[in-house]
Design an enzyme around this catalytic site. Structure first.
Site, PDB file in Angstrom:
ATOM      1  N   HIS A  42       0.876  -1.176   0.000  1.00 52.59           N
ATOM      2  CA  HIS A  42       0.000   0.000   0.000  1.00 52.59           C
ATOM      3  C   HIS A  42       0.920   1.235   0.000  1.00 52.59           C
ATOM      4  O   HIS A  42       2.027   1.181   0.550  1.00 52.59           O
ATOM      5  CB  HIS A  42      -0.825  -0.049   1.288  1.00 52.59           C
TER       6      HIS A  42
ATOM      7  N   ASP B  56       3.553  -4.578   7.972  1.00 52.42           N
ATOM      8  CA  ASP B  56       2.300  -3.832   7.906  1.00 52.42           C
ATOM      9  C   ASP B  56       1.165  -4.857   7.977  1.00 52.42           C
ATOM     10  O   ASP B  56       0.887  -5.572   7.013  1.00 52.42           O
ATOM     11  CB  ASP B  56       2.275  -3.043   6.587  1.00 52.42           C
TER      12      ASP B  56
ATOM     13  N   GLN C 143      -3.994  -5.355   6.736  1.00 54.97           N
ATOM     14  CA  GLN C 143      -4.953  -6.258   6.084  1.00 54.97           C
ATOM     15  C   GLN C 143      -4.949  -7.655   6.668  1.00 54.97           C
ATOM     16  O   GLN C 143      -5.842  -8.448   6.377  1.00 54.97           O
ATOM     17  CB  GLN C 143      -4.665  -6.346   4.575  1.00 54.97           C
TER      18      GLN C 143
ATOM     19  N   LYS D 174     -10.116  -1.582  10.638  1.00 49.55           N
ATOM     20  CA  LYS D 174     -10.250  -2.725   9.717  1.00 49.55           C
ATOM     21  C   LYS D 174     -10.604  -3.995  10.472  1.00 49.55           C
ATOM     22  O   LYS D 174     -10.766  -5.052   9.888  1.00 49.55           O
ATOM     23  CB  LYS D 174      -8.959  -2.920   8.921  1.00 49.55           C
TER      24      LYS D 174
ATOM     25  N   CYS E 251      -4.717   2.407  -3.683  1.00 45.99           N
ATOM     26  CA  CYS E 251      -3.483   2.947  -3.078  1.00 45.99           C
ATOM     27  C   CYS E 251      -2.337   1.952  -3.223  1.00 45.99           C
ATOM     28  O   CYS E 251      -1.500   1.802  -2.312  1.00 45.99           O
ATOM     29  CB  CYS E 251      -3.669   3.305  -1.605  1.00 45.99           C
TER      30      CYS E 251
HETATM   31  N1  7TS Z   1      -1.435  -0.705   4.808  1.00 45.67           N
HETATM   32  C1  7TS Z   1      -2.319  -1.500   4.177  1.00 45.67           C
HETATM   33  C2  7TS Z   1      -1.886  -2.869   3.757  1.00 45.67           C
HETATM   34  C3  7TS Z   1      -3.617  -1.042   3.961  1.00 45.67           C
HETATM   35  O1  7TS Z   1      -4.486  -1.834   3.346  1.00 45.67           O
HETATM   36  C4  7TS Z   1      -3.992   0.243   4.400  1.00 45.67           C
HETATM   37  C5  7TS Z   1      -5.352   0.810   4.120  1.00 45.67           C
HETATM   38  C6  7TS Z   1      -3.046   1.011   5.071  1.00 45.67           C
HETATM   39  C7  7TS Z   1      -1.778   0.503   5.240  1.00 45.67           C
HETATM   40  C8  7TS Z   1      -3.373   2.350   5.623  1.00 45.67           C
HETATM   41  O2  7TS Z   1      -4.208   2.207   6.727  1.00 45.67           O
HETATM   42  P1  7TS Z   1      -4.815   3.483   7.468  1.00 45.67           P
HETATM   43  O3  7TS Z   1      -5.768   2.901   8.471  1.00 45.67           O
HETATM   44  O4  7TS Z   1      -3.690   4.208   8.086  1.00 45.67           O
HETATM   45  O5  7TS Z   1      -5.488   4.287   6.403  1.00 45.67           O
HETATM   46  N2  7TS Z   1      -5.998   0.232   3.031  1.00 45.67           N
HETATM   47  C9  7TS Z   1      -7.110   0.649   2.422  1.00 45.67           C
HETATM   48  C10 7TS Z   1      -7.690  -0.036   1.352  1.00 45.67           C
HETATM   49  O6  7TS Z   1      -7.276  -1.086   0.876  1.00 45.67           O
HETATM   50  N3  7TS Z   1      -8.775   0.620   0.953  1.00 45.67           N
HETATM   51  O7  7TS Z   1      -8.920   1.714   1.703  1.00 45.67           O
HETATM   52  C11 7TS Z   1      -7.891   1.743   2.630  1.00 45.67           C
END
Ligand code: 7TS
Length: 404
Positions: A121, A198, A201, A224, A362
Site C-alpha cells: 500500500h 504492515d 490487512q 479494519k 493505493c
Molecule cells: N497498509 C495496508 C496494507 C492497507 O491496506 C492500508 C489501508 C493502510 C496501510 C493504511 O491504513 P490506514 O488505516 O492508516 O489508512 N488500506 C485501504 C484499502 O485497501 N482501501 O482503503 C484503505
C-alpha cells in the site's frame, strides 16, 4: 458454533438499505463495519466518564485512564507482546509507519539499503522513500509473479550486509496475498536488518504472534478489525522503541521540561504526545474482545468458504479475470471484465446496494505490474454470506450486459 445470522444481528448497519436494496457490504478491506458492542463502548465513554487521561486526580480521569490502559493490555495480549509498553497507540497504520520511518533516520547512512515489496500500500512505500531522500539510503523492491506472490529468491539476492531495514505487508490490500513473513523476517535478521510488518490487512483475518514472529515492528489499524477509525497500534520491541527518538513533542511525553533541557517519558508515553483518541482506544479493546470471542480460526475457515464460493461464481462470468491467484490469500477478489472500466462496474452495482472499492487501491505499483488502471475489489468479512456473493455475481453480470 459459528452462526452468521446471529453475528449479523450484532451489526446495525447490515440491516440498512442502499438505493432501495439491502446493503451488501464488500468493502471490508477499506474499513470493516462496527458491532453494537463497540458502538456502545464509545457512547458509554462519552456518556459516563469522558475525561482526559494520565493527568487528573479526579474520578472520571482515573476511570478513563484505567479503561484506556486496560485496552492497551488487551492489545498486548492479542498480539502476544512481551510487555504492555511495547504497545503504542497511534491514529492508525499510516501514523505507525511514519513514526518508525522518521525515527530510524539517524540510524541510516548514505548507501545503506532498505527493502520494500512490490505488493505494498502507498503508506508502506512513501514514508520509506521520504526516509531515503533524507538519508541517501537506497530503496530496493521485491518483485511479484503473475499470481501476485513475492519472488523470495529475488529477495534472497537483494539482502546483503548493506540492508538495514525490510518492510513488507503481511497481507496485500489489493490482491489478498498472504506473504511468508516469518521467512522474510528470519532472512532479514540473518543479515542484521530490522523488519516492519504492515498488518493492516492481516489483522481482520489472522491473529499474529509478534514474539513467535520475532518481528521488530508490527502495525495495524482498529477500523479494519471492527474497531473505530482514528486509532491503531504500533508494536515495537522494547530495545527498538527505547532507541528511537520521540516522533512528536508535546504534553504527556516528557519527564521534565525546562528551556535548557527536556527529558522524555518512558515507554509507551514517549511516543504518545497530546490527548489521544481515548474512546477509540477503549473501543479498539472491545473490538478485539468481540473478534476473539468469535475466534480467528472460525473466522478463517468461514472466510475461506466465502472466498472459494466467490471465486467460482465470479469466474463463471465470461471475460472476467481475477488478479491475485495465490493459494495463500485472504477473502479478497480483485477483478476486471475485458472491455469495461472498474469504475463503471462499481457505479452500477452500487445502484443495486452493493459496496465494493474500485481503482488502484493505493497500490499503484501493482496496477502498473498488471498494466491496468485499477480493479473492482470485493473484500469479504466473517459477517458476509454466500447469498450476498450470489447477488454480487448477478449484479456484475447485469452491469456487463448493460455496458457491453
Ligand atoms: N497498509 C495496508 C496494507 C492497507 O491496506 C492500508 C489501508 C493502510 C496501510 C493504511 O491504513 P490506514 O488505516 O492508516 O489508512 N488500506 C485501504 C484499502 O485497501 N482501501 O482503503 C484503505
Amino acid at each position: 458454533m459459528f452462526d452468521v445470522t446471529k453475528i449479523r444481528n450484532d451489526f446495525p448497519i447490515l440491516s440498512r438499505k442502499v438505493n432501495g436494496y439491502p446493503l451488501v457490504y464488500f468493502d471490508n478491506a477499506a474499513t470493516s463495519q462496527t458491532p453494537q458492542i463497540v458502538i456502545d463502548a464509545i457512547v458509554h465513554y462519552y456518556s459516563y466518564y469522558n475525561a482526559n487521561i494520565h493527568r487528573g486526580v479526579h474520578t472520571l480521569s482515573q476511570e478513563a485512564t484505567d479503561a484506556y490502559e486496560k485496552a492497551r493490555i488487551k492489545i498486548q495480549r492479542h498480539f502476544n507482546a512481551k510487555k504492555s509498553h511495547e504497545i503504542i497507540f497511534t491514529s492508525g497504520t499510516t501514523h505507525s509507519i511514519n513514526l518508525v520511518a522518521t525515527g530510524v533516520t539517524s540510524f541510516l547512512q548514505k548507501g545503506d539499503e532498505v527493502i520494500v515489496s512490490a505488493l505494498e500500500h502507498h503508506s508502506n512505500i512513501v514514508p520509506w522513500q521520504m526516509l531515503c531522500e533524507r538519508t541517501g539510503a537506497i530503496l530496493k523492491v521485491i518483485p511479484i509473479n503473475e499470481e501476485g506472490e513475492l519472488l523470495i529468491d529475488v529477495y534472497d539476492n537483494l539482502l546483503s550486509k548493506k540492508t538495514k531495514l525490510v518492510f513488507v505487508n503481511h497481507v496485500s490490500n489489493a490482491l489478498g496475498t498472504i506473504n511468508p513473513i516469518k521467512e522474510i523476517i528470519d532472512k532479514a535478521h540473518a543479515v542484521g536488518a530490522a523488519v516492519l510488518i504492515d498488518g493492516a490487512q492481516a489483522c481482520p483475518h489472522i491473529k499474529p504472534d509478534v514474539q513467535e514472529l520475532d518481528v521488530d515492528f508490527y502495525v495495524a489499524s482498529a477500523h479494519k478489525m471492527c474497531g473505530p477509525t482514528g486509532v491503531g497500534v504500533l508494536y515495537g520491541k522494547s530495545a527498538w522503541l527505547n532507541k528511537l527518538p520521540p516522533y512528536q513533542g508535546g504534553g504527556e511525553m516528557i519527564k521534565e521540561v525546562t528551556f535548557e533541557k527536556t527529558t522524555y517519558a518512558d515507554l509507551p508515553h514517549k511516543f504518545e504526545a497530546g490527548t489521544p483518541n481515548i474512546a477509540g482506544g477503549i473501543a479498539f479493546g472491545v473490538a478485539l474482545d468481540y473478534m476473539n470471542a468469535i475466534g480467528f480460526d472460525a473466522i478463517a475457515t468461514y472466510e475461506k468458504e466465502l472466498l472459494d464460493y466467490g471465486t467460482q461464481k465470479l469466474l463463471a462470468i465470461e471475460g472476467l479475470r481475477i488478479y491475485g491467484t495465490s493459494p495463500h490469500k485472504t477473502a479478497v477478489i480483485s477483478f476486471n471484465i475485458e472491455g469495461l472500466h472498474p469504475y463503471d462496474i462499481g457505479t452500477i452495482i452500487d445502484k443495486l446496494g452493493i459496496a465494493v472499492r474500485t481503482g488502484h487501491h493505493c497500490a499503484q505499483p501493482i496496477m502498473d505490474f498488471y498494466k491496468i488502471p485499477g480493479t473492482v475489489r470485493a473484500s469479504f468479512s466473517f459477517y458476509n454470506t454466500k447469498e450476498e456473493i450470489t447477488k454480487l455475481a448477478e449484479a456484475v453480470q447485469r452491469a456487463k450486459n448493460m455496458l457491453l
